[in-house]
Motif scaffolding. Sequence first.
Motif, mmCIF file in Angstrom:
data_model
loop_
_atom_site.group_PDB
_atom_site.id
_atom_site.type_symbol
_atom_site.label_atom_id
_atom_site.label_comp_id
_atom_site.label_asym_id
_atom_site.label_seq_id
_atom_site.Cartn_x
_atom_site.Cartn_y
_atom_site.Cartn_z
ATOM 1 N N ILE A 306 0.822 -1.205 0.000
ATOM 2 C CA ILE A 306 0.000 0.000 0.000
ATOM 3 C C ILE A 306 0.861 1.263 0.000
ATOM 4 C CG2 ILE A 306 -0.165 0.215 2.505
ATOM 5 C CD1 ILE A 306 -3.088 1.000 2.190
ATOM 6 N N ASP A 307 0.372 2.293 -0.683
ATOM 7 C CA ASP A 307 0.887 3.651 -0.519
ATOM 8 C C ASP A 307 -0.155 4.367 0.328
ATOM 9 O OD1 ASP A 307 1.584 6.300 -0.646
ATOM 10 O OD2 ASP A 307 1.967 6.325 -2.797
ATOM 11 N N ASP A 308 0.059 4.443 1.639
ATOM 12 C CA ASP A 308 -0.989 4.960 2.515
ATOM 13 C C ASP A 308 -1.224 6.460 2.354
ATOM 14 O OD1 ASP A 308 1.283 5.840 3.769
ATOM 15 O OD2 ASP A 308 1.001 4.676 5.597
ATOM 16 N N LYS A 309 -0.356 7.133 1.582
ATOM 17 C CA LYS A 309 -0.583 8.545 1.289
ATOM 18 C C LYS A 309 -1.418 8.738 0.028
ATOM 19 C CE LYS A 309 3.709 10.054 3.521
ATOM 20 N NZ LYS A 309 5.027 10.723 3.331
ATOM 21 N N ASP A 310 -1.541 7.701 -0.757
ATOM 22 C CA ASP A 310 -2.308 7.766 -2.004
ATOM 23 C C ASP A 310 -2.894 6.389 -2.316
ATOM 24 O OD1 ASP A 310 -3.394 8.765 -4.363
ATOM 25 O OD2 ASP A 310 -1.534 8.520 -5.510
ATOM 26 N N PRO A 311 -3.758 5.860 -1.439
ATOM 27 C CA PRO A 311 -4.212 4.467 -1.571
ATOM 28 C C PRO A 311 -5.131 4.204 -2.764
ATOM 29 C CG PRO A 311 -5.427 5.563 0.160
ATOM 30 C CD PRO A 311 -4.339 6.516 -0.253
ATOM 31 N N ILE A 312 -5.703 5.253 -3.341
ATOM 32 C CA ILE A 312 -6.526 5.082 -4.539
ATOM 33 C C ILE A 312 -5.698 5.351 -5.791
ATOM 34 C CG2 ILE A 312 -8.508 5.954 -5.817
ATOM 35 C CD1 ILE A 312 -9.881 6.489 -3.172
ATOM 36 N N GLY A 313 -5.019 6.492 -5.816
ATOM 37 C CA GLY A 313 -4.243 6.868 -6.988
ATOM 38 C C GLY A 313 -3.141 5.890 -7.337
ATOM 39 N N GLN A 314 -2.609 5.176 -6.336
ATOM 40 C CA GLN A 314 -1.502 4.273 -6.606
ATOM 41 C C GLN A 314 -1.874 3.166 -7.588
ATOM 42 O OE1 GLN A 314 -1.526 1.855 -2.464
ATOM 43 N NE2 GLN A 314 -0.115 1.056 -3.976
ATOM 44 N N TYR A 315 -3.168 2.843 -7.678
ATOM 45 C CA TYR A 315 -3.586 1.777 -8.588
ATOM 46 C C TYR A 315 -3.479 2.197 -10.051
ATOM 47 C CZ TYR A 315 -5.231 -1.300 -4.890
ATOM 48 O OH TYR A 315 -5.289 -2.153 -3.814
ATOM 49 N N TRP A 316 -3.416 3.514 -10.313
ATOM 50 C CA TRP A 316 -3.451 4.013 -11.684
ATOM 51 C C TRP A 316 -2.103 4.549 -12.153
ATOM 52 C CZ3 TRP A 316 -7.510 2.384 -14.087
ATOM 53 C CH2 TRP A 316 -8.700 2.182 -13.375
ATOM 54 N N ARG A 317 -1.100 4.512 -11.332
ATOM 55 C CA ARG A 317 0.208 5.039 -11.712
ATOM 56 C C ARG A 317 1.274 4.006 -11.383
ATOM 57 N NH1 ARG A 317 2.474 5.854 -6.895
ATOM 58 N NH2 ARG A 317 1.230 6.660 -5.162
ATOM 59 N N LEU A 318 2.470 4.263 -11.870
ATOM 60 C CA LEU A 318 3.575 3.376 -11.545
ATOM 61 C C LEU A 318 3.786 3.359 -10.038
ATOM 62 C CD1 LEU A 318 6.216 4.197 -14.306
ATOM 63 C CD2 LEU A 318 4.957 2.059 -14.024
ATOM 64 N N SER A 319 3.740 2.164 -9.458
ATOM 65 C CA SER A 319 3.933 2.000 -8.025
ATOM 66 C C SER A 319 5.083 1.029 -7.796
ATOM 67 C CB SER A 319 2.661 1.459 -7.365
ATOM 68 O OG SER A 319 1.592 2.364 -7.523
ATOM 69 N N THR A 320 5.795 1.239 -6.731
ATOM 70 C CA THR A 320 6.937 0.380 -6.426
ATOM 71 C C THR A 320 6.715 -0.316 -5.090
ATOM 72 O OG1 THR A 320 8.441 1.828 -7.638
ATOM 73 C CG2 THR A 320 9.423 0.316 -6.061
ATOM 74 N N ASP A 321 6.928 -1.620 -5.074
ATOM 75 C CA ASP A 321 6.901 -2.364 -3.812
ATOM 76 C C ASP A 321 7.957 -3.453 -3.856
ATOM 77 O OD1 ASP A 321 5.808 -4.498 -5.242
ATOM 78 O OD2 ASP A 321 3.825 -4.347 -4.330
ATOM 79 N N TYR A 322 7.797 -4.477 -3.027
ATOM 80 C CA TYR A 322 8.778 -5.542 -2.921
ATOM 81 C C TYR A 322 9.074 -6.216 -4.262
ATOM 82 C CZ TYR A 322 4.492 -8.154 -3.259
ATOM 83 O OH TYR A 322 3.278 -8.627 -3.702
ATOM 84 N N ALA A 323 8.146 -6.127 -5.221
ATOM 85 C CA ALA A 323 8.286 -6.874 -6.467
ATOM 86 C C ALA A 323 8.795 -6.040 -7.625
ATOM 87 C CB ALA A 323 6.935 -7.494 -6.837
ATOM 88 N N GLY A 324 8.892 -4.747 -7.442
ATOM 89 C CA GLY A 324 9.353 -3.920 -8.532
ATOM 90 C C GLY A 324 8.435 -2.744 -8.785
ATOM 91 N N THR A 325 8.429 -2.243 -10.018
ATOM 92 C CA THR A 325 7.619 -1.092 -10.388
ATOM 93 C C THR A 325 6.636 -1.486 -11.480
ATOM 94 O OG1 THR A 325 9.425 0.424 -9.825
ATOM 95 C CG2 THR A 325 7.677 1.282 -11.228
ATOM 96 N N PHE A 326 5.369 -1.170 -11.287
ATOM 97 C CA PHE A 326 4.312 -1.577 -12.209
ATOM 98 C C PHE A 326 3.071 -0.745 -11.914
ATOM 99 C CE2 PHE A 326 4.418 -4.118 -8.434
ATOM 100 C CZ PHE A 326 3.103 -4.160 -7.994
#
Length: 465
Positions: A306-326
């Motif tokens: 989760i991006d707790d500062k942008d929990p909705i918008g993160q689904y529509w933009r490049l997000s990075t977590d343990y698995a990479g960026t997607f």
Amino acid sequence: MTLRLLPNQAYQKYYGFGASFTESSAWNLAAIPVELRKAVLTKLFSPTEGAGFSLTRTHINSSDYSNNHYTYVEEGDEDLSTFSINQDLRGFTGDENDQVRGVELVEASYDLIPMIKEALNIPGANFNIIASPWSPPSWMKTGETSTMTNGSLQPKYYGIWAEYLSKYISAYKEQGINLWGMTPQNEPLHYHDARWDSNGFTAEQGRDFLRDHLGPQLVKDGHLNLNDLEAGLRVLIYDHNKSTMNDYVAATYNDPEASKYAWGTAFHWYANSELDENNWYAKELSKLQKAWPNKGIIHSESSIDIDDKDPIGQYWRLSTDYAGTFIPFDTYAYDIITDLNHGTQGYVEWCVIVSTKEQPNPYDNFNSAPVLINPVTDEVIYTPLYYLLSHFSKFIRPVAYRIGLEGNQIDGIAYTAAKNPDGSMAIVVFNRNEKPSNVSMKLEDQIYNMQIAPRAMQTICLRSK
């Protein structure tokens, strides 16, 4: 783009779509007003007023989304005389860990089992549950790095652990919860560097445990019907990443005495950064389906950080977590549609609910979920994942089956189709492009023209004459 619908071309049967019941989910519901809690469950499980989630999962013993480590027996109880699922019934004290301390609970007696039972009582609710253990009690294991974390079950306890799991199935049944399926172990290959409850089973150990202990125990206790694996509890083996599932399941499926207990395969999507690069492992799915056509296939877990500062918008933009960026929404859409078009019969997300701070979870984990709750302000957020899953769960109902859908391949357009028991057909189309896509849907002698908006998922419902 022209798509031709072929309703008489039938493929696999569907068992459902949804997300998982966890102790953390129950705690968040316990912190909000009762009427709001019921509204959340209605939005999740009502097929008319909500998403109509139809396939779910839960954990046996504690998991990475529990308030703390727990089991159902006292330490060293090899007779299992102290076995009790009261941990899933007793409610919360508010002192389980630092994350929950100081948060006022509206209904402290609420818990995992009350949550499941309340969901079952939502008008129209129709869902099945798969149960999975994260770890046996520590005293049954060797090689742990901390309580119920890493290491593996000692072979001398295989029989006792099998009896333990069967007792769990019976205990839930006594509570009015008839479990649809179970996996012998969550993520059996993730036991060297896990930060939460985990347990190692190699492919050969998993085979032996099922063949010599768990399978016979489930049959003995009346949970599993060898004459008809659809008639009783379904055992799904593996329950880990689809990238390596074929290597793992072969040990069990190539052994007739082990295979006879296994209804099918459960798999996860991790690590999701590799999915696009590898075409969402469509080849692995096709290989599994071709090699073992009589075994079921269920996607049993997925999640993103989760991006707790942008929990909705993160689904529509490049997000990075343990698995990479997607882009999470794109990844989910393509993963689900690819799974379905390659024989998968159900898709289950991890936690159905977490807090807006991805809690409670005292194990340094940060997942998002279809529903986020602020337990202090009572704010409820339905993330894009909730709506994405709804396209499948609401319109492709249990016992539907996939049907033929032919069309030219256009980059950035993914689609699948299903026929429901009532004769209705659902065609799910995802357009990840930055411009709209015109679609002509041909059914028999009828043509339906429509436009799919940019960056949009759309479900078309039709009936044949």
